[in-house]
Scaffold this motif. Sequence first.
Motif, PDB file in Angstrom:
ATOM      1  N   GLN A  13      34.642 -22.472  82.744  1.00 47.90           N
ATOM      2  CA  GLN A  13      34.856 -21.676  82.112  1.00 47.90           C
ATOM      3  C   GLN A  13      34.429 -22.214  80.481  1.00 47.90           C
ATOM      4  N   LEU A  14      34.990 -23.116  79.888  1.00 52.65           N
ATOM      5  CA  LEU A  14      34.455 -22.937  78.804  1.00 52.65           C
ATOM      6  C   LEU A  14      33.489 -23.415  78.080  1.00 52.65           C
ATOM      7  N   TYR A  15      32.396 -23.928  78.929  1.00 50.18           N
ATOM      8  CA  TYR A  15      30.864 -23.192  78.622  1.00 50.18           C
ATOM      9  C   TYR A  15      30.239 -22.443  79.223  1.00 50.18           C
ATOM     10  N   SER A  16      30.954 -21.675  80.111  1.00 47.46           N
ATOM     11  CA  SER A  16      30.598 -20.525  79.762  1.00 47.46           C
ATOM     12  C   SER A  16      30.493 -19.748  78.956  1.00 47.46           C
ATOM     13  N   TRP A  17      31.767 -19.782  78.230  1.00 52.01           N
ATOM     14  CA  TRP A  17      31.699 -19.048  77.296  1.00 52.01           C
ATOM     15  C   TRP A  17      30.960 -20.030  75.871  1.00 52.01           C
ATOM     16  N   ALA A  18      30.835 -20.840  75.991  1.00 52.18           N
ATOM     17  CA  ALA A  18      29.854 -21.465  74.848  1.00 52.18           C
ATOM     18  C   ALA A  18      28.426 -21.130  75.408  1.00 52.18           C
ATOM     19  N   LEU A  19      27.985 -20.726  77.007  1.00 58.94           N
ATOM     20  CA  LEU A  19      27.013 -19.763  76.350  1.00 58.94           C
ATOM     21  C   LEU A  19      26.670 -18.587  76.380  1.00 58.94           C
ATOM     22  N   ILE A  20      27.766 -17.903  76.454  1.00 57.28           N
ATOM     23  CA  ILE A  20      27.746 -16.516  75.821  1.00 57.28           C
ATOM     24  C   ILE A  20      28.028 -16.686  74.358  1.00 57.28           C
ATOM     25  N   ILE A  21      29.291 -17.469  73.512  1.00 56.10           N
ATOM     26  CA  ILE A  21      29.123 -17.418  72.648  1.00 56.10           C
ATOM     27  C   ILE A  21      27.015 -17.886  71.913  1.00 56.10           C
ATOM     28  N   TYR A  22      26.388 -18.461  72.371  1.00 50.72           N
ATOM     29  CA  TYR A  22      24.388 -19.689  72.113  1.00 50.72           C
ATOM     30  C   TYR A  22      24.378 -17.794  72.413  1.00 50.72           C
ATOM     31  N   ILE A  23      24.398 -17.116  73.582  1.00 54.44           N
ATOM     32  CA  ILE A  23      23.300 -16.099  73.839  1.00 54.44           C
ATOM     33  C   ILE A  23      23.830 -14.471  72.324  1.00 54.44           C
ATOM     34  N   LEU A  24      25.028 -14.785  72.143  1.00 53.36           N
ATOM     35  CA  LEU A  24      26.078 -13.495  71.455  1.00 53.36           C
ATOM     36  C   LEU A  24      24.720 -14.206  69.798  1.00 53.36           C
ATOM     37  N   LEU A  25      24.520 -15.300  69.862  1.00 52.53           N
ATOM     38  CA  LEU A  25      23.925 -15.342  68.500  1.00 52.53           C
ATOM     39  C   LEU A  25      22.530 -15.361  68.198  1.00 52.53           C
ATOM     40  N   SER A  26      21.771 -15.411  68.920  1.00 49.15           N
ATOM     41  CA  SER A  26      20.532 -14.697  68.691  1.00 49.15           C
ATOM     42  C   SER A  26      20.856 -13.770  68.282  1.00 49.15           C
ATOM     43  N   TRP A  27      21.861 -12.790  68.381  1.00 53.68           N
ATOM     44  CA  TRP A  27      21.518 -11.478  67.567  1.00 53.68           C
ATOM     45  C   TRP A  27      21.187 -11.513  66.051  1.00 53.68           C
ATOM     46  N   PHE A  28      22.259 -12.953  65.550  1.00 50.72           N
ATOM     47  CA  PHE A  28      22.419 -12.575  64.400  1.00 50.72           C
ATOM     48  C   PHE A  28      20.937 -13.481  63.762  1.00 50.72           C
ATOM     49  N   PRO A  29      21.155 -13.372  62.870  1.00 47.36           N
ATOM     50  CA  PRO A  29      19.778 -14.044  61.938  1.00 47.36           C
ATOM     51  C   PRO A  29      20.082 -15.652  61.203  1.00 47.36           C
ATOM     52  N   LEU A  40      25.637 -25.707  69.808  1.00 48.62           N
ATOM     53  CA  LEU A  40      25.750 -25.320  71.377  1.00 48.62           C
ATOM     54  C   LEU A  40      24.018 -25.286  71.830  1.00 48.62           C
ATOM     55  N   ALA A  41      23.265 -25.221  70.962  1.00 50.07           N
ATOM     56  CA  ALA A  41      21.805 -25.430  71.612  1.00 50.07           C
ATOM     57  C   ALA A  41      21.444 -26.574  71.825  1.00 50.07           C
ATOM     58  N   ARG A  42      22.223 -27.973  71.743  1.00 50.27           N
ATOM     59  CA  ARG A  42      22.096 -28.982  72.757  1.00 50.27           C
ATOM     60  C   ARG A  42      22.922 -29.395  73.517  1.00 50.27           C
ATOM     61  N   ILE A  43      23.952 -28.181  73.886  1.00 52.98           N
ATOM     62  CA  ILE A  43      24.689 -28.524  75.073  1.00 52.98           C
ATOM     63  C   ILE A  43      24.425 -27.231  75.978  1.00 52.98           C
ATOM     64  N   CYS A  44      23.979 -25.815  75.949  1.00 48.00           N
ATOM     65  CA  CYS A  44      23.439 -24.605  76.384  1.00 48.00           C
ATOM     66  C   CYS A  44      22.555 -25.231  76.991  1.00 48.00           C
ATOM     67  N   GLU A  45      20.976 -25.662  76.161  1.00 44.43           N
ATOM     68  CA  GLU A  45      19.314 -25.372  76.426  1.00 44.43           C
ATOM     69  C   GLU A  45      19.262 -26.149  77.365  1.00 44.43           C
ATOM     70  N   PRO A  46      19.657 -27.210  77.650  1.00 43.03           N
ATOM     71  CA  PRO A  46      19.275 -27.571  79.301  1.00 43.03           C
ATOM     72  C   PRO A  46      19.814 -27.530  80.488  1.00 43.03           C
ATOM     73  N   TYR A  47      20.790 -26.688  79.865  1.00 41.34           N
ATOM     74  CA  TYR A  47      21.330 -26.052  81.238  1.00 41.34           C
ATOM     75  C   TYR A  47      20.439 -24.375  81.724  1.00 41.34           C
ATOM     76  N   LEU A  48      19.555 -23.933  80.801  1.00 42.93           N
ATOM     77  CA  LEU A  48      19.343 -22.493  80.590  1.00 42.93           C
ATOM     78  C   LEU A  48      17.831 -22.837  80.559  1.00 42.93           C
ATOM     79  N   GLU A  49      17.407 -23.720  80.663  1.00 39.87           N
ATOM     80  CA  GLU A  49      15.801 -23.637  80.579  1.00 39.87           C
ATOM     81  C   GLU A  49      15.379 -23.703  81.712  1.00 39.87           C
ATOM     82  N   PRO A  50      16.032 -24.321  83.419  1.00 41.77           N
ATOM     83  CA  PRO A  50      15.022 -24.096  84.537  1.00 41.77           C
ATOM     84  C   PRO A  50      15.167 -22.702  85.093  1.00 41.77           C
TER      85      PRO A  50
END
Length: 87
Positions: A13-29, A40-50
């Motif tokens: 659940q914590l990791y899911s929230w980290a992913l959501i926050i990471y995705i939302l960061l793309s909306w802000f310059p 967040l990129a270091r912990i989320c990108e390895p999972y999102l890449e595949p």
Amino acid sequence: MDAILYFLSWIIQLYSWALIIYILLSWFPNARESSFGQFLARICEPYLEPFRRIIPPLGMIDISPIVAILVLRFATSGLSQVFRWIG
């Protein structure tokens, strides 16, 4: 056994929230260039890449994070079933 299931579900659940926050960061310059965004990129990108390799973007919309979060939800359900079967 319930404590292990609770802990693993909490981590997912914590990791899911980290992913959501990471995705939302793309909306802000420049939000992803901040130290928090880089963490967040270091912990989320390895999972999102595949998922990004398998699922192409639809125009300018990348739906792979949605699929990645759904996989985490299914993993939680699967863990719950396995722990019920074991215990």
